[in-house]
Write a protein that holds these residues in place. Sequence first.
Motif, PDB file in Angstrom:
ATOM      1  N   ARG A  62       0.816  -1.223   0.000  1.00  0.00           N
ATOM      2  CA  ARG A  62       0.000   0.000   0.000  1.00  0.00           C
ATOM      3  C   ARG A  62       0.847   1.269   0.000  1.00  0.00           C
ATOM      4  O   ARG A  62       0.480   2.259  -0.629  1.00  0.00           O
ATOM      5  N   LEU A  63       1.967   1.260   0.699  1.00  0.00           N
ATOM      6  CA  LEU A  63       2.849   2.433   0.649  1.00  0.00           C
ATOM      7  C   LEU A  63       3.439   2.606  -0.742  1.00  0.00           C
ATOM      8  O   LEU A  63       3.531   3.717  -1.255  1.00  0.00           O
ATOM      9  N   SER A  64       3.822   1.491  -1.350  1.00  0.00           N
ATOM     10  CA  SER A  64       4.374   1.555  -2.706  1.00  0.00           C
ATOM     11  C   SER A  64       3.345   2.128  -3.679  1.00  0.00           C
ATOM     12  O   SER A  64       3.651   3.018  -4.481  1.00  0.00           O
ATOM     13  N   GLU A  65       2.116   1.648  -3.598  1.00  0.00           N
ATOM     14  CA  GLU A  65       1.052   2.142  -4.478  1.00  0.00           C
ATOM     15  C   GLU A  65       0.768   3.624  -4.225  1.00  0.00           C
ATOM     16  O   GLU A  65       0.620   4.410  -5.168  1.00  0.00           O
ATOM     17  N   THR A  66       0.678   4.009  -2.948  1.00  0.00           N
ATOM     18  CA  THR A  66       0.368   5.397  -2.586  1.00  0.00           C
ATOM     19  C   THR A  66       1.470   6.344  -3.035  1.00  0.00           C
ATOM     20  O   THR A  66       1.203   7.401  -3.627  1.00  0.00           O
ATOM     21  N   ASP A  68       3.718   5.830  -5.353  1.00  0.00           N
ATOM     22  CA  ASP A  68       3.796   5.858  -6.813  1.00  0.00           C
ATOM     23  C   ASP A  68       2.711   6.759  -7.398  1.00  0.00           C
ATOM     24  O   ASP A  68       2.959   7.515  -8.338  1.00  0.00           O
ATOM     25  N   ALA A  69       1.508   6.710  -6.824  1.00  0.00           N
ATOM     26  CA  ALA A  69       0.403   7.532  -7.318  1.00  0.00           C
ATOM     27  C   ALA A  69       0.657   9.018  -7.089  1.00  0.00           C
ATOM     28  O   ALA A  69       0.212   9.860  -7.878  1.00  0.00           O
ATOM     29  N   ASP A  79       8.954  -1.672  -5.005  1.00  0.00           N
ATOM     30  CA  ASP A  79       9.164  -2.374  -3.744  1.00  0.00           C
ATOM     31  C   ASP A  79      10.117  -3.539  -3.908  1.00  0.00           C
ATOM     32  O   ASP A  79      10.208  -4.146  -4.964  1.00  0.00           O
ATOM     33  N   GLN A  80      10.836  -3.799  -2.821  1.00  0.00           N
ATOM     34  CA  GLN A  80      11.703  -4.948  -2.674  1.00  0.00           C
ATOM     35  C   GLN A  80      12.704  -5.114  -3.820  1.00  0.00           C
ATOM     36  O   GLN A  80      12.841  -6.184  -4.392  1.00  0.00           O
ATOM     37  N   VAL A  97      11.763   5.125  -3.657  1.00  0.00           N
ATOM     38  CA  VAL A  97      11.323   6.039  -4.708  1.00  0.00           C
ATOM     39  C   VAL A  97      12.573   6.382  -5.503  1.00  0.00           C
ATOM     40  O   VAL A  97      13.561   6.863  -4.958  1.00  0.00           O
ATOM     41  N   ILE A  98      12.510   6.076  -6.803  1.00  0.00           N
ATOM     42  CA  ILE A  98      13.685   6.207  -7.664  1.00  0.00           C
ATOM     43  C   ILE A  98      13.341   6.993  -8.918  1.00  0.00           C
ATOM     44  O   ILE A  98      12.174   7.293  -9.188  1.00  0.00           O
ATOM     45  N   ASP A  99      14.383   7.309  -9.689  1.00  0.00           N
ATOM     46  CA  ASP A  99      14.184   7.946 -10.985  1.00  0.00           C
ATOM     47  C   ASP A  99      13.360   7.021 -11.878  1.00  0.00           C
ATOM     48  O   ASP A  99      13.631   5.818 -11.953  1.00  0.00           O
ATOM     49  N   THR A 100      12.380   7.567 -12.575  1.00  0.00           N
ATOM     50  CA  THR A 100      11.529   6.765 -13.445  1.00  0.00           C
ATOM     51  C   THR A 100      12.330   6.085 -14.547  1.00  0.00           C
ATOM     52  O   THR A 100      12.032   4.953 -14.937  1.00  0.00           O
TER      53      THR A 100
END
Length: 198
Positions: A62-66, A68-69, A79-80, A97-100
Motif C-alpha cells: 500500500r505504501l508503494s502504491e500510494t 507511486d500515485a 518495492d523490494q 522512490v527512484i528515478d523513473t
Amino acid sequence: MSSALDYWPSPPPWGWTADDLDRLPTEGPNGEPDFFKHVELIDGALVFMSPQKRFHQRMIRRLSETLDAQSPEHLSAVDQMDVKLGHRMRPCPDVVVIDTVAADDDERTFYTPAEVHLVVEVVSPESEDRDRKTKSFRYAEAGIVHFWRVENNDGSPVVYVYELDPATGAYGLTGIHHGRLTVPVPFPIDVDLDRLPR
C-alpha cells in the motif's frame, strides 16, 4: 551421504560482494525454489529475510502504491529491489522512490544511491536492529537524503521520517507520524496511515 551443507554456496576467498548476489543459484541446497530470492548483503554477510507477516506485506504494497500515485512524473515507487551501497553492501529496502528512467529498465537487479530519493523500511521483529541502526546508517553514509522507518504499533503504522543533515552526514528525525503523514519532501506526500493496514 551428503548433507545440505555440501550444496551450500561457498563464499569466494575474498568474501561476498554486492555483485555476487546476481550469481547466486536459483534453488536452495535441497532444491527449494526461490531460496535466494529474499537475501540481502549487509557488510559482506548474506542475510536471509524471514517470511513476511501480513502487516509487513500490506504496508509494503500500500505504501508503494500510494507513493507511486503521488510521485511526480520523473519519479516512481518500487518495492523490494536492491540498492547497491558499496562493494559489500546491497540491502533490499521494502520501498524505494527512484528515478523513473531507472524504474523503466526491466533488466535491473539493483539501483544506485544516486537514483534513490526515498528509502522506506517496514520493521519486523527479526529486522529491528538492522532497520533501526545498520541499514539506516549505511543509507545515510551513501548520501540518500530521505529515509522512513515504519513500525507496527498494535496494528497501526507509525512512520519515523528522517532527512540527511549535510553538515554531519547523519539522519536527523524530522517527525513521528500517527494517523496521517503529510510531508513536503522529497515531493508533496499525504498518506492516511489509518487506512493502510485495512
